[in-house]
Design a protein around this motif. Sequence first.
Motif, mmCIF file in Angstrom:
data_model
loop_
_atom_site.group_PDB
_atom_site.id
_atom_site.type_symbol
_atom_site.label_atom_id
_atom_site.label_comp_id
_atom_site.label_asym_id
_atom_site.label_seq_id
_atom_site.Cartn_x
_atom_site.Cartn_y
_atom_site.Cartn_z
ATOM 1 N N GLY A 38 -40.839 48.989 52.657
ATOM 2 C CA GLY A 38 -40.468 47.604 52.391
ATOM 3 C C GLY A 38 -39.025 47.307 52.744
ATOM 4 N N ALA A 39 -38.131 48.229 52.398
ATOM 5 C CA ALA A 39 -36.706 47.987 52.651
ATOM 6 C C ALA A 39 -36.350 48.144 54.124
ATOM 7 N N ILE A 40 -36.846 49.198 54.771
ATOM 8 C CA ILE A 40 -36.435 49.480 56.152
ATOM 9 C C ILE A 40 -37.234 48.655 57.159
ATOM 10 N N VAL A 41 -38.559 48.765 57.108
ATOM 11 C CA VAL A 41 -39.392 48.117 58.134
ATOM 12 C C VAL A 41 -39.322 46.598 58.015
ATOM 13 N N GLY A 70 -40.537 45.646 48.619
ATOM 14 C CA GLY A 70 -41.041 46.901 48.079
ATOM 15 C C GLY A 70 -42.228 46.622 47.174
ATOM 16 N N PRO A 71 -42.685 47.618 46.412
ATOM 17 C CA PRO A 71 -43.784 47.382 45.470
ATOM 18 C C PRO A 71 -43.318 46.468 44.346
ATOM 19 N N GLU A 72 -44.203 45.562 43.922
ATOM 20 C CA GLU A 72 -43.802 44.560 42.933
ATOM 21 C C GLU A 72 -44.808 44.536 41.795
ATOM 22 N N ALA A 73 -44.312 44.301 40.579
ATOM 23 C CA ALA A 73 -45.168 44.371 39.396
ATOM 24 C C ALA A 73 -46.279 43.330 39.417
ATOM 25 N N GLY A 74 -46.055 42.201 40.106
ATOM 26 C CA GLY A 74 -47.078 41.170 40.163
ATOM 27 C C GLY A 74 -48.340 41.602 40.889
ATOM 28 N N LEU A 75 -48.256 42.685 41.678
ATOM 29 C CA LEU A 75 -49.420 43.180 42.419
ATOM 30 C C LEU A 75 -50.166 44.282 41.672
ATOM 31 N N ILE A 76 -49.685 44.656 40.488
ATOM 32 C CA ILE A 76 -50.320 45.743 39.735
ATOM 33 C C ILE A 76 -51.783 45.422 39.441
ATOM 34 N N VAL A 77 -52.030 44.212 38.925
ATOM 35 C CA VAL A 77 -53.394 43.831 38.558
ATOM 36 C C VAL A 77 -54.299 43.812 39.786
ATOM 37 N N VAL A 78 -53.773 43.352 40.923
ATOM 38 C CA VAL A 78 -54.570 43.288 42.151
ATOM 39 C C VAL A 78 -54.953 44.691 42.612
ATOM 40 N N VAL A 79 -53.994 45.623 42.569
ATOM 41 C CA VAL A 79 -54.272 47.002 42.997
ATOM 42 C C VAL A 79 -55.247 47.672 42.035
ATOM 43 N N LEU A 80 -55.054 47.461 40.734
ATOM 44 C CA LEU A 80 -55.985 48.030 39.752
ATOM 45 C C LEU A 80 -57.409 47.530 39.997
ATOM 46 N N LEU A 125 -49.253 54.954 55.653
ATOM 47 C CA LEU A 125 -48.503 56.108 55.156
ATOM 48 C C LEU A 125 -48.842 56.469 53.716
ATOM 49 N N GLY A 126 -49.723 55.680 53.081
ATOM 50 C CA GLY A 126 -50.118 55.999 51.708
ATOM 51 C C GLY A 126 -49.334 55.263 50.653
ATOM 52 N N GLY A 127 -48.742 54.110 51.002
ATOM 53 C CA GLY A 127 -47.926 53.360 50.052
ATOM 54 C C GLY A 127 -48.653 52.181 49.442
ATOM 55 N N LEU A 128 -48.105 51.670 48.353
ATOM 56 C CA LEU A 128 -48.625 50.475 47.690
ATOM 57 C C LEU A 128 -48.344 49.236 48.544
ATOM 58 N N PRO A 129 -49.003 48.107 48.255
ATOM 59 C CA PRO A 129 -48.654 46.869 48.961
ATOM 60 C C PRO A 129 -47.231 46.444 48.630
ATOM 61 N N VAL A 130 -46.583 45.797 49.577
ATOM 62 C CA VAL A 130 -45.183 45.412 49.412
ATOM 63 C C VAL A 130 -45.049 43.896 49.506
ATOM 64 N N THR A 131 -43.986 43.401 48.930
ATOM 65 C CA THR A 131 -43.628 41.992 49.018
ATOM 66 C C THR A 131 -42.147 41.870 48.722
ATOM 67 N N SER A 132 -41.591 40.697 48.941
ATOM 68 C CA SER A 132 -40.178 40.474 48.637
ATOM 69 C C SER A 132 -39.987 40.462 47.122
ATOM 70 N N ILE A 133 -38.899 41.076 46.654
ATOM 71 C CA ILE A 133 -38.696 41.271 45.217
ATOM 72 C C ILE A 133 -37.394 40.605 44.787
ATOM 73 N N ILE A 134 -37.490 39.716 43.813
ATOM 74 C CA ILE A 134 -36.314 38.981 43.346
ATOM 75 C C ILE A 134 -35.348 39.895 42.601
ATOM 76 N N VAL A 135 -35.881 40.783 41.745
ATOM 77 C CA VAL A 135 -35.013 41.587 40.880
ATOM 78 C C VAL A 135 -34.081 42.465 41.708
ATOM 79 N N ARG A 136 -34.639 43.243 42.639
ATOM 80 C CA ARG A 136 -33.795 44.138 43.442
ATOM 81 C C ARG A 136 -32.853 43.341 44.345
ATOM 82 N N SER A 137 -33.355 42.247 44.893
ATOM 83 C CA SER A 137 -32.505 41.424 45.756
ATOM 84 C C SER A 137 -31.341 40.837 44.971
ATOM 85 N N SER A 138 -31.601 40.375 43.753
ATOM 86 C CA SER A 138 -30.525 39.792 42.949
ATOM 87 C C SER A 138 -29.540 40.861 42.495
ATOM 88 N N VAL A 139 -30.024 42.083 42.211
ATOM 89 C CA VAL A 139 -29.108 43.191 41.898
ATOM 90 C C VAL A 139 -28.178 43.437 43.080
#
Length: 550
Positions: A65-68, A81-91, A328-342
């Motif tokens: 998510g960060a590099i590509v 990167g991986p985002e908590a809002g996608l947890i329910v969708v992946v489950l 590569l075996g990773g979770l779905p990714v999306t833009s993340i407000i928390v890390r971006s704001s940090v």
Amino acid sequence: MFSHQRINQQLMGNIQRSKVFDLSHLQGDIRGGVISFLVAVPLCLGIALASGAPLFSGIIAGIVGAIVIGIFSRSALSISGPEAGLIVVVLGAIESLGSFPAVLLAICLAGVFQIGFGYAKAGIISNFFPSSVIKGMLAGIGIILIIKQIPHLVGYDADAAEEIVLLPNKGIDIVDQFRLAFGQFNVAAIFIAIVSLSILLLWEQSWVKTHRLLKNIPAALVVVVLGVFINELLKTAYPQWALGGNHLVQLPVADSPAAFMQLLTMPDFSQIMNPKVYAAALSIALVASLEALLSIEAIDDLDPLKRRTPTNQELKAQGIGNILSGLLGGLPVTSIIVRSSVSINAGAHTKLAALLHGSLLLICVVAIPGVLNMIPWASLASILLITGYKLAPISTFRQLYRLGKVRFLPFVTTVAAILLTDLLTGIAIGMAVGLFFILRENYRKGHQTDTIKTESGQLIRIRLGEHVSFLNKAGIVSLLRDAPDNSTIEIDGTQSTYIDRDVLDAIRNFRSTAQSRNIRLIFRRPIASELVSPAQRMNSVRYRDQMQEV
């Protein structure tokens, strides 16, 4: 030769204007990349754990998510990167498909869908997010961050996923977390949290920001290093008080290349004809795309340079990221407000921060995972708590309150709905309230009315707005119905470029009523010479033809 030089000059000019790679902000970008990387490690692991996926899938998603996406996106500050809002969708996808490799195939297909969304220009929907709802989303996330860090500050670290929801349908809600947390205080965690918060607040003082040496040292980095030092000191002097287990970052450690490869999971391409895979892929694509567009809109709002991100290109970049993450075996990714704001709060100004974030994640996971596993959760929680406050400052509430209820009510409704439900549901409720006020303003501003008393009776002048839609029909019909007998009604449509057919029909239907009540009805409309476009001239002819009898 000349054409090549001209193209190169144009490209350089575009880069300089966008300031996506402006090395004058190098120090701030390094701080932003390092601090967001430190925060991302435990969150990637926690989201993978909560999703029922292998732990390393969260790390892979963070790197990709960060590099590509950082390479292909035109956003200067977004970190994906991986985002908590996608947890329910992946489950739900794991439960439906029966295996994580099949879900990885769905993630790859979701990326293909997202690229299609980008070419279909679906990013335009971001233009319809009211600013008050975006500010409400940021404030809601900030308040949740603050509340959810409190258990970590006193030593309760079981909820490592940091899902953006206080009252989940399943599992432990925030009330249970507080009850458990305050029933088992951890002295070491509390001490590290107090020291960490003190440093973060100290670094906000003006004299620190202007100090020749201290201004170049990220406060969050000092917090992490000092947290590790305090805990290692406790292990030596008072081992019974030292933090361990889930109180620290827990990154999978591979002691050989073969062991590292075993941490990776490949997609199950044998499921390519399974219709459930495509249903799961579409769900992932829709949720990830919506969250990406919302996050990009919010991050652009936080950007100190107020740059705007091309949303269709962002959808394509997110799609490329999800294809590679799934492969590569990773979770779905999306833009993340928390890390971006940090990252923004640490001083980032360009996408170099995101690229450094992903590079550090890759290098440290491969080379020094044991060092990362020494970081206390209490230190990271302190950083996130301050980040939460900066997302939801009291000044924002005051500012929107002063702007009136049209701005304040959608804002505060979005905040409350996010706190009581989840991120997407809260935004939907806020959008509904915002839409109500938009429709109300449209209803009010579709026409203006003046009443003038003359010798011959009462003159009611109705001035139509530039765009008169069917939403204005009820108000105009009400004015016509309530007009007194023996009066004159003048409808001025000379400033209108569009009048809906329903409104025209309503005025025409009032003709017989006007005659029976001795009301003189006058309709003024623009003539063709006053209009500038063929479409407007056609409208003028249509007005004249349809209203001639009136």
